[in-house]
Design a protein around this motif. Structure first.
Motif, PDB file in Angstrom:
ATOM      1  N   VAL A  33       0.848  -1.187   0.000  1.00 49.78           N
ATOM      2  CA  VAL A  33       0.000   0.000   0.000  1.00 49.78           C
ATOM      3  C   VAL A  33       0.882   1.235   0.000  1.00 49.78           C
ATOM      4  O   VAL A  33       1.871   1.313   0.726  1.00 49.78           O
ATOM      5  CB  VAL A  33      -0.948   0.020   1.228  1.00 49.78           C
ATOM      6  N   ARG A  34       0.504   2.207  -0.833  1.00 51.77           N
ATOM      7  CA  ARG A  34       1.189   3.499  -0.885  1.00 51.77           C
ATOM      8  C   ARG A  34       0.227   4.554  -0.353  1.00 51.77           C
ATOM      9  O   ARG A  34      -0.921   4.626  -0.786  1.00 51.77           O
ATOM     10  CB  ARG A  34       1.608   3.850  -2.300  1.00 51.77           C
ATOM     11  N   PHE A  35       0.715   5.369   0.591  1.00 52.13           N
ATOM     12  CA  PHE A  35      -0.115   6.397   1.192  1.00 52.13           C
ATOM     13  C   PHE A  35       0.513   7.752   0.915  1.00 52.13           C
ATOM     14  O   PHE A  35       1.662   7.997   1.258  1.00 52.13           O
ATOM     15  CB  PHE A  35      -0.238   6.163   2.707  1.00 52.13           C
ATOM     16  N   ASP A  36      -0.255   8.658   0.259  1.00 49.60           N
ATOM     17  CA  ASP A  36       0.237  10.002  -0.059  1.00 49.60           C
ATOM     18  C   ASP A  36      -0.586  11.090   0.621  1.00 49.60           C
ATOM     19  O   ASP A  36      -0.294  12.268   0.456  1.00 49.60           O
ATOM     20  CB  ASP A  36       0.210  10.225  -1.579  1.00 49.60           C
ATOM     21  N   GLY A  37      -1.599  10.721   1.389  1.00 45.88           N
ATOM     22  CA  GLY A  37      -2.479  11.692   2.017  1.00 45.88           C
ATOM     23  C   GLY A  37      -2.090  11.979   3.454  1.00 45.88           C
ATOM     24  O   GLY A  37      -0.936  11.863   3.855  1.00 45.88           O
ATOM     25  N   THR A  38      -3.107  12.372   4.243  1.00 47.39           N
ATOM     26  CA  THR A  38      -2.936  12.673   5.660  1.00 47.39           C
ATOM     27  C   THR A  38      -3.600  11.567   6.463  1.00 47.39           C
ATOM     28  O   THR A  38      -4.753  11.233   6.219  1.00 47.39           O
ATOM     29  CB  THR A  38      -3.574  14.040   5.997  1.00 47.39           C
ATOM     30  N   PHE A  39      -2.860  10.994   7.419  1.00 49.65           N
ATOM     31  CA  PHE A  39      -3.374   9.875   8.207  1.00 49.65           C
ATOM     32  C   PHE A  39      -3.057  10.096   9.676  1.00 49.65           C
ATOM     33  O   PHE A  39      -1.938  10.467  10.035  1.00 49.65           O
ATOM     34  CB  PHE A  39      -2.745   8.559   7.737  1.00 49.65           C
ATOM     35  N   THR A  40      -4.046   9.810  10.523  1.00 53.57           N
ATOM     36  CA  THR A  40      -3.859   9.848  11.974  1.00 53.57           C
ATOM     37  C   THR A  40      -4.452   8.570  12.548  1.00 53.57           C
ATOM     38  O   THR A  40      -5.590   8.234  12.233  1.00 53.57           O
ATOM     39  CB  THR A  40      -4.575  11.069  12.594  1.00 53.57           C
ATOM     40  N   GLY A  41      -3.681   7.854  13.367  1.00 52.29           N
ATOM     41  CA  GLY A  41      -4.212   6.637  13.985  1.00 52.29           C
ATOM     42  C   GLY A  41      -3.203   5.532  14.116  1.00 52.29           C
ATOM     43  O   GLY A  41      -2.121   5.729  14.657  1.00 52.29           O
ATOM     44  N   GLU A  42      -3.552   4.355  13.571  1.00 51.86           N
ATOM     45  CA  GLU A  42      -2.734   3.144  13.706  1.00 51.86           C
ATOM     46  C   GLU A  42      -2.749   2.378  12.390  1.00 51.86           C
ATOM     47  O   GLU A  42      -3.802   2.203  11.783  1.00 51.86           O
ATOM     48  CB  GLU A  42      -3.344   2.291  14.817  1.00 51.86           C
ATOM     49  N   ILE A  43      -1.564   1.920  11.967  1.00 50.99           N
ATOM     50  CA  ILE A  43      -1.446   1.147  10.728  1.00 50.99           C
ATOM     51  C   ILE A  43      -0.800  -0.191  11.071  1.00 50.99           C
ATOM     52  O   ILE A  43       0.253  -0.231  11.709  1.00 50.99           O
ATOM     53  CB  ILE A  43      -0.593   1.876   9.672  1.00 50.99           C
ATOM     54  N   THR A  44      -1.426  -1.291  10.601  1.00 55.76           N
ATOM     55  CA  THR A  44      -0.904  -2.633  10.865  1.00 55.76           C
ATOM     56  C   THR A  44      -0.937  -3.447   9.579  1.00 55.76           C
ATOM     57  O   THR A  44      -1.959  -3.501   8.904  1.00 55.76           O
ATOM     58  CB  THR A  44      -1.757  -3.357  11.928  1.00 55.76           C
TER      59      THR A  44
END
Length: 159
Positions: A33-44
């Motif tokens: 997975v590629r993430f280019d946005g804004t993220f707040t929280g938890e990634i697993t």
């Protein structure tokens, strides 16, 4: 250097979250997975996470591998590797057996470089286990308690 899938072929397990996406919560996935946005929280994930140049991530990340080109704040635990690329800005404590950092990267935090033999499977659900087993005969300072902890050397003579 790691080879990345470009989305061609069957595309199973591959996703891209674009620069306009704002996401808050828990993200769990399989595949790259590629993430280019804004993220707040938890990634697993057990797989590869790519944090793009435009990404701003404030999260605790537990993954197989992560490549960071953007901004990350939080804790990172990677079973295989962490790569800080380009002009990444990382304010994080990192636990991984392999760390790659390009010139120009800004890194503010601590790094625990564990031996691959000490790595156990990634934590899942309620059965989260320790990422590191046994001692190495080193003295470690616990920065929260500011005390020196002495560990016992492991017997490696049988190997």
């Amino acid at each position: 250097m790691r080879e990345y899938q470009n989305g061609s072929g069957d595309g199973a397990g591959n996703a891209t979250f674009g620069p306009g996406l704002v996401f808050e919560g828990k993200l769990s996935f399989q595949g790259q997975v590629r993430f280019d946005g804004t993220f707040t929280g938890e990634i697993t994930t057990d797989d590869l996470l790519i944090i793009g140049e435009t990404a701003k991530v404030s999260a605790d990340i537990t993954c197989g591998s992560v490549v960071i080109n953007g901004e990350v704040n939080g804790k990172i635990k990677a079973r295989d590797s962490v790569e800080l690329r380009g002009h990444a800005r990382v304010k994080s404590d990192i636990t991984t057996p392999s760390l790659v950092m390009d010139k120009g990267v800004v890194f503010d935090g601590y790094c625990n470089m564990m031996d691959k033999r000490d790595v156990v499977s990634l934590p899942t659900g309620e059965s989260r286990k320790s990422w590191q087993s046994g001692g190495r005969g080193n003295k470690h300072q616990d920065r929260r308690n500011r005390e020196v902890i002495e560990t016992q050397p492991a017997d490696l003579s049988a190997q």
